[in-house]
Design an enzyme around this catalytic site. Structure first.
Site, PDB file in Angstrom:
ATOM      1  N   TYR A 131       1.876  43.531  29.701  1.00  0.00           N
ATOM      2  CA  TYR A 131       1.025  42.476  30.231  1.00  0.00           C
ATOM      3  C   TYR A 131      -0.108  42.175  29.266  1.00  0.00           C
ATOM      4  O   TYR A 131      -0.361  42.935  28.327  1.00  0.00           O
ATOM      5  CB  TYR A 131       0.486  42.839  31.616  1.00  0.00           C
ATOM      6  CG  TYR A 131      -0.615  43.880  31.632  1.00  0.00           C
ATOM      7  CD1 TYR A 131      -0.357  45.214  31.361  1.00  0.00           C
ATOM      8  CD2 TYR A 131      -1.934  43.504  31.898  1.00  0.00           C
ATOM      9  CE1 TYR A 131      -1.374  46.161  31.370  1.00  0.00           C
ATOM     10  CE2 TYR A 131      -2.952  44.444  31.920  1.00  0.00           C
ATOM     11  CZ  TYR A 131      -2.668  45.767  31.648  1.00  0.00           C
ATOM     12  OH  TYR A 131      -3.680  46.684  31.654  1.00  0.00           O
ATOM     13  N   LYS A 161       0.622  47.968  25.802  1.00  0.00           N
ATOM     14  CA  LYS A 161      -0.046  47.547  27.040  1.00  0.00           C
ATOM     15  C   LYS A 161       0.984  47.379  28.157  1.00  0.00           C
ATOM     16  O   LYS A 161       1.364  46.266  28.512  1.00  0.00           O
ATOM     17  CB  LYS A 161      -0.828  46.242  26.788  1.00  0.00           C
ATOM     18  CG  LYS A 161      -1.881  45.946  27.841  1.00  0.00           C
ATOM     19  CD  LYS A 161      -2.826  44.859  27.358  1.00  0.00           C
ATOM     20  CE  LYS A 161      -3.729  44.317  28.447  1.00  0.00           C
ATOM     21  NZ  LYS A 161      -4.651  45.267  29.030  1.00  0.00           N
ATOM     22  N   GLU A 197     -10.894  56.494  25.927  1.00  0.00           N
ATOM     23  CA  GLU A 197     -11.313  55.147  26.348  1.00  0.00           C
ATOM     24  C   GLU A 197     -11.500  55.178  27.856  1.00  0.00           C
ATOM     25  O   GLU A 197     -11.324  56.215  28.490  1.00  0.00           O
ATOM     26  CB  GLU A 197     -10.253  54.112  25.956  1.00  0.00           C
ATOM     27  CG  GLU A 197      -8.919  54.332  26.643  1.00  0.00           C
ATOM     28  CD  GLU A 197      -7.861  53.293  26.280  1.00  0.00           C
ATOM     29  OE1 GLU A 197      -8.227  52.167  25.913  1.00  0.00           O
ATOM     30  OE2 GLU A 197      -6.667  53.628  26.388  1.00  0.00           O
ATOM     31  N   LEU A 228      -5.779  51.878  23.864  1.00  0.00           N
ATOM     32  CA  LEU A 228      -5.321  50.505  23.719  1.00  0.00           C
ATOM     33  C   LEU A 228      -6.268  49.826  22.729  1.00  0.00           C
ATOM     34  O   LEU A 228      -7.494  49.884  22.913  1.00  0.00           O
ATOM     35  CB  LEU A 228      -5.378  49.775  25.065  1.00  0.00           C
ATOM     36  CG  LEU A 228      -4.932  48.323  24.959  1.00  0.00           C
ATOM     37  CD1 LEU A 228      -3.423  48.238  24.806  1.00  0.00           C
ATOM     38  CD2 LEU A 228      -5.374  47.529  26.163  1.00  0.00           C
TER      39      LEU A 228
HETATM   40  N1  PLP Z   1      -8.341  49.997  27.359  1.00  0.00           N
HETATM   41  C1  PLP Z   1      -7.600  49.866  28.480  1.00  0.00           C
HETATM   42  C2  PLP Z   1      -6.907  51.061  29.041  1.00  0.00           C
HETATM   43  C3  PLP Z   1      -7.476  48.605  29.103  1.00  0.00           C
HETATM   44  O1  PLP Z   1      -6.709  48.481  30.208  1.00  0.00           O
HETATM   45  C4  PLP Z   1      -8.148  47.494  28.560  1.00  0.00           C
HETATM   46  C5  PLP Z   1      -8.032  46.157  29.165  1.00  0.00           C
HETATM   47  O2  PLP Z   1      -7.325  45.921  30.087  1.00  0.00           O
HETATM   48  C6  PLP Z   1      -8.925  47.692  27.403  1.00  0.00           C
HETATM   49  C7  PLP Z   1      -8.989  48.946  26.829  1.00  0.00           C
HETATM   50  C8  PLP Z   1      -9.667  46.553  26.784  1.00  0.00           C
HETATM   51  O3  PLP Z   1      -8.808  45.667  26.127  1.00  0.00           O
HETATM   52  P1  PLP Z   1      -9.158  44.137  25.943  1.00  0.00           P
HETATM   53  O4  PLP Z   1     -10.472  44.097  25.211  1.00  0.00           O
HETATM   54  O5  PLP Z   1      -8.045  43.585  25.148  1.00  0.00           O
HETATM   55  O6  PLP Z   1      -9.284  43.545  27.314  1.00  0.00           O
END
Ligand code: PLP
Length: 285
Positions: A33, A149, A182, A207
Site C-alpha cells: 500500500y 510497505k 521507527e 520503512l
Molecule cells: N514507518 C512506518 C512503519 C510507517 O507505517 C510509515 C507510514 O505509514 C512511515 C514510517 C512513514 O512513511 P511516509 O513518510 O512515507 O509516510
C-alpha cells in the site's frame, strides 16, 4: 456526499465497495500500500510514493496492475470524486483473488487494486504539533523486511494500541540491541544536545519514509547536520528534541518517551522549523 472508492476498475459508493473473500490481501496480507497527503486538492510527492510502490511490488513479485500514468489518473480521480481538498489518498495493490493456497496462483491472476480518499482535519494536526505527543517503547517483533510497505501490520496495530492504552499516541519499536528502529506508523528522529539530527539508516529494519527522504533536503537546506545511524532508547531520553515523520502528519514533536520528559517538555525549535519548511521541499502534483 457519499464516499467513493475505486475497486478493480470501478468507482463505487462505499456501501458497494467490496473485495472478494479469497482476495490474497485479505487472507495472507499479500498486498502492498501507499498513503499520500492531499493538499489544496493536489497529491504531495506522488513520484516518490509511486517509486516506493514499484519497489514494494518488485520485492514481492506482484506486477504493476497498470502504468504509472494510469495509476496517477485513478488516484487523482478518487481524490476529485471525494472532493478532497486536504486529506489523504490510500492505494492498495494485492496479488489478486485465487483459491486459498499460500503459493503464488498459477497461472498468475490480475492484481487487486483499491483506492480510497478521505479528508483530514488540519486544525487537529496543528493542535498535535503545537502540544507535541507522548510515545512509549515496545519490542520490535516485526519480520525482517519492513522496508517493504505491506499491509501485514499486526505488530504495528498492537504497538499503537499499547501506546493508546498507556495514554500515549505513538509507539517506538526497539530492536534487540536496545536501539530505536521507527514508530508504528512513523519514522523516529532525535536532535542531540549538540544539535545534530539522528534517524536510523534506511535498511531492511525500517520503512524508508517519503517524508523522511524529503526532510533530508529540508535539513540540508537549513544548514543542519544529519547522522543516519541507530540510536539507543537511552540516547533518545537524553535528547534535546525528538519528533516523528509521516506523510499525513509531516513532523510531530515528541515531548515524552516512556514518561521521560524530552528537552523542556515542549515542541522544540528544530522540529517546528522543519514542519514549517517541509512543503517547500515536497513536490505538489
Ligand atoms: N514507518 C512506518 C512503519 C510507517 O507505517 C510509515 C507510514 O505509514 C512511515 C514510517 C512513514 O512513511 P511516509 O513518510 O512515507 O509516510
Amino acid at each position: 456526499m457519499s464516499r467513493i472508492a475505486y475497486v478493480n476498475g470501478r468507482y463505487l459508493p462505499f456501501r458497494n465497495a467490496k473485495v472478494h473473500v479469497e482476495d490474497r490481501g485479505y487472507q495472507f496480507a499479500d498486498a502492498v500500500y501507499e498513503v499520500c497527503e492531499v493538499r489544496a486538492g493536489r497529491l504531495i510527492d506522488e513520484r516518490r510514493h509511486l517509486d516506493r510502490l514499484e519497489r514494494s511490488l518488485a520485492a514481492l513479485r506482484i506486477r504493476m496492475p497498470m502504468t504509472r500514468a494510469a495509476l496517477g489518473v485513478v488516484l487523482r480521480e478518487t481524490v476529485a470524486r471525494n472532493r478532497i481538498v486536504y486529506g489523504l489518498v490510500y492505494l492498495q495493490i494485492g496479488r489478486g483473488v485465487a483459491r486459498r493456497d499460500p503459493a503464488f496462483p498459477q497461472p498468475a491472476v490480475a492484481p487487486s487494486v483499491v483506492v480510497t480518499a478521505r479528508p483530514l482535519n488540519p486544525k487537529r494536526l496543528e493542535a498535535l504539533a503545537a502540544s507535541g505527543i507522548a510515545v512509549v517503547s515496545v519490542p520490535d517483533n516485526r519480520w525482517g523486511r519492513v522496508d517493504i510497505k505491506t499491509v501485514g501490520l499486526l505488530p504495528n496495530v498492537l504497538a499503537r494500541q499499547a501506546a493508546i492504552d498507556q495514554g500515549a499516541r505513538e509507539a517506538w519499536f526497539i530492536d534487540k540491541s536496545g536501539a530505536v528502529t521507527e514508530g508504528a506508523s512513523v519514522n523516529a528522529w532525535i536532535v542531540t544536545q549538540d544539535g545534530k539530527l539522528v534517524t536510523r539508516q534506511a535498511d531492511h529494519a525500517i520503512l524508508g519514509g517519503i517524508t523522511r527522504a524529503v526532510l533530508f533536503d529540508a535539513i540540508k537546506g537549513q544548514g543542519l547536520t544529519i547522522e543516519e545511524r541507530p540510536f539507543a532508547l537511552q540516547e533518545a531520553y537524553a535528547a534535546r528534541e525528538a519528533f516523528v515523520s509521516s506523510a499525513t502528519q509531516i513532523v510531530i514533536p515528541v515531548v515524552r518517551i516512556d514518561g521521560h520528559v524530552i528537552g523542556d517538555g515542549k515542541p522544540g525549535p528544530v522540529a517546528t522549523a522543519l514542519r514549517r519548511a517541509f512543503h517547500h521541499y515536497a513536490e505538489a502534483g
